[in-house]
Enzyme design. Structure first.
Site, PDB file in Angstrom:
ATOM      1  N   GLY A 147     -16.637 -13.845  58.888  1.00 35.55           N
ATOM      2  CA  GLY A 147     -15.406 -13.805  59.593  1.00 35.55           C
ATOM      3  C   GLY A 147     -14.930 -14.778  60.303  1.00 35.55           C
ATOM      4  N   CYS A 148     -14.567 -14.618  61.696  1.00 33.47           N
ATOM      5  CA  CYS A 148     -14.010 -15.661  62.435  1.00 33.47           C
ATOM      6  C   CYS A 148     -15.202 -16.688  62.541  1.00 33.47           C
ATOM      7  CB  CYS A 148     -13.971 -14.949  63.709  1.00 33.47           C
ATOM      8  SG  CYS A 148     -13.422 -16.066  65.126  1.00 33.47           S
TER       9      CYS A 148
END
Length: 221
Positions: free
Chosen positions: A40-41
């Site tokens: 993800g991020c």
């Protein structure tokens, strides 16, 4: 001639010093390894793993796709095939690849095929990238154990490593940056903006819900 003979060792030492300065210390270079993951991020993955003893640094970037030298906008727009990823540089004498993989699976939602938490889309999916059969076997073994511990199907793929493109400078160490940025919460320093984003995205709450006490980083945020 005697003076020249005496100077030779000094000249040789100087040349060696210049070579090391230009090329880096090969002994130091050989003492580290790299694990590349997508969780993800990349700000969050970088923040998590730079807190692990034995990790030298974590670098945000893009990998897994076909577009050369992609920008952040290219990747988040879609169509490049790239993941937001992080290269974790570590000292295997202090922390093992296996341990880092264990931490990785328990720091994400590996049951989500469509992104991570509030960040949706292909570039935010999870993955582990491997360079050889030994790394693949270890990753598959660690994934199987994580799935058994979680009691749910883990969809995180183990993929062959591709070219890793380092993200733009402003993404590196974003979680501790001091630059002023404009966010939906108003103008904030990077470190404060990062904390607000992470909380609003629900990353730690979801990871804690999934993994409970086994979640290695959720309690620290």
């Amino acid at each position: 001639m005697q003076i020249l003979e005496k100077l030779k060792p000094l000249v040789l030492t100087g040349l060696i010093a210049v070579w090391f300065s230009a090329h880096g210390n090969p002994l130091h270079a050989q003492s580290t390894e790299v694990l590349t993951v997508a969780g993800g991020c990349f700000w969050c993955v970088e923040s998590d793993f730079e807190s692990v003893p034995g990790v030298v640094e974590a670098v945000s970037g893009y990998t897994g796709g076909t577009t050369a030298n992609p920008t952040y906008k290219d990747v988040t727009r879609g169509g490049t095939g790239h993941y937001e990823a992080v290269q974790i540089v570590f000292d295997p004498a202090k922390v093992s690849r296996e341990r880092l993989l264990e931490l990785f699976f328990r720091s994400v939602d590996p049951t989500d095929p469509g992104g991570q938490f509030c960040d949706r889309g292909d570039s935010y999916r999870t993955a582990v990238f491997v360079s050889n059969s030994q790394e693949r076997a270890l990753a598959e073994q660690t994934k199987a154990q994580a799935q058994q511990d979680l009691g749910q199907k883990i969809v995180t793929p183990i993929l062959p490593a591709k070219t890793f493109y380092q993200a733009e400078d402003y993404h590196q160490d974003y979680y501790k940056g001091d630059s002023l940025v404009f966010t939906r919460f108003g103008p904030k320093r990077q470190a404060a903006a990062y904390k607000r984003y992470r909380q609003a995205c629900g990353r730690d709450a979801k990871v804690a819900q999934l993994w409970g006490d086994a979640a290695p980083f959720a309690k620290g945020h």
